[in-house]
Design an enzyme around this catalytic site. Structure first.
Site, PDB file in Angstrom:
ATOM      1  N   ASP A 177       5.722 -10.611  16.975  1.00 43.66           N
ATOM      2  CA  ASP A 177       4.777 -10.573  18.096  1.00 43.66           C
ATOM      3  C   ASP A 177       4.233 -11.988  18.305  1.00 43.66           C
ATOM      4  O   ASP A 177       3.343 -12.435  17.581  1.00 43.66           O
ATOM      5  CB  ASP A 177       3.618  -9.596  17.815  1.00 43.66           C
ATOM      6  CG  ASP A 177       2.710  -9.494  19.018  1.00 43.66           C
ATOM      7  OD1 ASP A 177       2.930  -8.601  19.843  1.00 43.66           O
ATOM      8  OD2 ASP A 177       1.805 -10.337  19.153  1.00 43.66           O
ATOM      9  N   GLU A 236       2.301 -15.129  19.971  1.00 48.94           N
ATOM     10  CA  GLU A 236       1.186 -15.517  20.842  1.00 48.94           C
ATOM     11  C   GLU A 236       1.600 -16.839  21.478  1.00 48.94           C
ATOM     12  O   GLU A 236       2.285 -17.653  20.855  1.00 48.94           O
ATOM     13  CB  GLU A 236      -0.124 -15.682  20.057  1.00 48.94           C
ATOM     14  CG  GLU A 236      -0.596 -14.417  19.371  1.00 48.94           C
ATOM     15  CD  GLU A 236      -0.715 -13.198  20.280  1.00 48.94           C
ATOM     16  OE1 GLU A 236      -1.136 -13.362  21.439  1.00 48.94           O
ATOM     17  OE2 GLU A 236      -0.372 -12.094  19.831  1.00 48.94           O
ATOM     18  N   ASP A 279       8.743 -10.830  24.249  1.00 53.67           N
ATOM     19  CA  ASP A 279       8.743 -11.833  23.170  1.00 53.67           C
ATOM     20  C   ASP A 279      10.072 -12.590  23.070  1.00 53.67           C
ATOM     21  O   ASP A 279      10.082 -13.817  22.970  1.00 53.67           O
ATOM     22  CB  ASP A 279       8.419 -11.146  21.830  1.00 53.67           C
ATOM     23  CG  ASP A 279       7.027 -10.563  21.844  1.00 53.67           C
ATOM     24  OD1 ASP A 279       6.105 -11.143  21.259  1.00 53.67           O
ATOM     25  OD2 ASP A 279       6.842  -9.502  22.483  1.00 53.67           O
ATOM     26  N   HIS A 324      -4.340  -9.348  19.712  1.00 55.12           N
ATOM     27  CA  HIS A 324      -3.841 -10.660  20.155  1.00 55.12           C
ATOM     28  C   HIS A 324      -3.832 -11.700  19.031  1.00 55.12           C
ATOM     29  O   HIS A 324      -3.710 -12.895  19.308  1.00 55.12           O
ATOM     30  CB  HIS A 324      -4.605 -11.185  21.380  1.00 55.12           C
ATOM     31  CG  HIS A 324      -4.618 -10.218  22.520  1.00 55.12           C
ATOM     32  ND1 HIS A 324      -3.468  -9.811  23.167  1.00 55.12           N
ATOM     33  CD2 HIS A 324      -5.646  -9.536  23.104  1.00 55.12           C
ATOM     34  CE1 HIS A 324      -3.790  -8.945  24.111  1.00 55.12           C
ATOM     35  NE2 HIS A 324      -5.110  -8.755  24.084  1.00 55.12           N
ATOM     36  N   ASP A 337      -1.012  -7.870  15.490  1.00 53.97           N
ATOM     37  CA  ASP A 337      -0.258  -7.100  16.495  1.00 53.97           C
ATOM     38  C   ASP A 337       1.054  -6.591  15.881  1.00 53.97           C
ATOM     39  O   ASP A 337       1.439  -5.436  16.079  1.00 53.97           O
ATOM     40  CB  ASP A 337       0.064  -7.970  17.723  1.00 53.97           C
ATOM     41  CG  ASP A 337      -1.141  -8.143  18.664  1.00 53.97           C
ATOM     42  OD1 ASP A 337      -2.167  -7.472  18.456  1.00 53.97           O
ATOM     43  OD2 ASP A 337      -1.032  -8.954  19.603  1.00 53.97           O
TER      44      ASP A 337
HETATM   45  P1  AMP Z   1      -0.068 -10.029  23.096  1.00 56.28           P
HETATM   46  O1  AMP Z   1       1.084  -9.830  22.176  1.00 56.28           O
HETATM   47  O2  AMP Z   1      -0.468  -8.829  23.865  1.00 56.28           O
HETATM   48  O3  AMP Z   1      -1.191 -10.606  22.280  1.00 56.28           O
HETATM   49  O4  AMP Z   1       0.347 -11.103  24.173  1.00 56.28           O
HETATM   50  C1  AMP Z   1       1.214 -12.173  23.902  1.00 56.28           C
HETATM   51  C2  AMP Z   1       0.885 -13.328  24.788  1.00 56.28           C
HETATM   52  O5  AMP Z   1       0.910 -12.921  26.160  1.00 56.28           O
HETATM   53  C3  AMP Z   1      -0.489 -13.929  24.592  1.00 56.28           C
HETATM   54  O6  AMP Z   1      -0.526 -14.875  23.532  1.00 56.28           O
HETATM   55  C4  AMP Z   1      -0.703 -14.613  25.936  1.00 56.28           C
HETATM   56  O7  AMP Z   1       0.028 -15.806  26.020  1.00 56.28           O
HETATM   57  C5  AMP Z   1      -0.091 -13.611  26.900  1.00 56.28           C
HETATM   58  N1  AMP Z   1      -1.104 -12.654  27.365  1.00 56.28           N
HETATM   59  C6  AMP Z   1      -1.429 -11.463  26.817  1.00 56.28           C
HETATM   60  N2  AMP Z   1      -2.419 -10.865  27.495  1.00 56.28           N
HETATM   61  C7  AMP Z   1      -2.748 -11.713  28.499  1.00 56.28           C
HETATM   62  C8  AMP Z   1      -3.696 -11.677  29.564  1.00 56.28           C
HETATM   63  N3  AMP Z   1      -4.531 -10.645  29.741  1.00 56.28           N
HETATM   64  N4  AMP Z   1      -3.742 -12.738  30.413  1.00 56.28           N
HETATM   65  C9  AMP Z   1      -2.920 -13.783  30.265  1.00 56.28           C
HETATM   66  N5  AMP Z   1      -1.987 -13.872  29.288  1.00 56.28           N
HETATM   67  C10 AMP Z   1      -1.897 -12.866  28.416  1.00 56.28           C
HETATM   68 MG    MG Z   2       0.170 -10.355  20.288  1.00 52.75          MG
HETATM   69 MG    MG Z   3       2.769  -8.872  21.968  1.00 53.19          MG
END
Ligand code: AMP
Ligand code: MG
Ligand code: MG
Length: 234
Positions: free
Chosen positions: A39, A41, A148, A205, A210
């Protein structure tokens, strides 16, 4: 089979690509003993931010999850220094909890990939994990959505001329399996966990958390009869 896949890649013919898909399905049509749950970021900005740019990975976590034992066996985590946009937006730090100092102390993606492959070699030897060209595979990547690998990693590697290791050509999209099995589209990983009566542990996040929670969800899904099959390939 590898030779046939190479042939399919080099000929780029629709028919052969279809054969490739079929072979991929056949080769992954056995139960997996392990999953590598990732996962990422990445750098991100508020919707209207004029400084927004390409997403670059800033946290690269991977969990070795035993499907049989329903437990985490080992994990890799590396913070990554962004190169195209070196300064994190306030939005990004707030979303991910990752500070400027953390990424400044990180390594470039190319180095991170080398460290990751080294860890993979270690778990290959220690736990007999076989993935990629080590057929038959007892392990495959798993992610929450295709983003991803298909978007984030593939595009960044292409921009930075980093060779994407062959192991990243197929994976399981847990969100797709979830949607198919339960016949509903969940509201994110948190929503999917909640619908099965599970709680998110840790910080949303944070890539490592995650990934751990994705593994937790997988454990429940498997116990409810979901078959882990490859859903996606490059
Ligand atoms: P996540 O695995 O849901 O934490 O998301 C992976 C990546 O997607 C994050 O590190 C951000 O770069 C992008 N991302 C996730 N949610 C958002 C959001 N609400 N707005 C903008 N970018 C996001
Ligand atoms: Mg994440
Ligand atoms: Mg993710």
């Amino acid at each position: 089979m590898e030779k046939m896949l190479d042939l399919a890649r080099s000929l780029k013919c629709t028919e052969i690509i279809n054969v490739r898909k079929e072979l991929t399905e056949k080769s992954t049509n056995r139960p997996f003993k392990y999953l590598l749950v990732i996962d990422f970021e990445a750098t991100c900005w508020n919707r209207n931010d004029p400084d927004r740019g390409y997403s670059e990975i800033i946290e690269f976590p991977c969990i070795l999850y035993s499907v049989e034992g329903n437990k985490i066996i080992s994990y890799f985590q590396q913070y990554v220094m962004p190169i195209e946009n070196t300064k994190l937006s306030k939005f990004c730090t707030e979303l991910t909890g990752i500070s400027q100092q953390t990424v400044d102390n990180g390594v470039p993606l190319k180095t991170c990939m080398m460290l990751f492959l080294k860890w993979l070699e270690h778990i290959r030897n220690k736990y007999n994990v076989s993935i990629g060209k080590f057929v038959p595979n007892n392990c495959i990547f798993a992610t929450w959505s295709d983003w991803d690998i298909r978007n984030c990693l593939k595009n960044e590697c292409r921009r930075k001329q980093i060779v994407l290791p062959e192991i990243f050509t197929k994976w399981i999209d847990i969100r797709a399996l979830y949607t198919k099995h339960y016949m509903r589209r969940p509201k994110g990983l948190l929503g999917a966990l909640g619908e099965l009566g599970l709680e998110f542990e840790g910080r949303q996040h944070c890539g490592l958390d995650d990934a751990k929670n994705t593994a937790k969800l997988v454990g429940r899904m498997v116990s409810e009869g979901v078959i882990l099959k490859c859903t996606s390939c490059l």
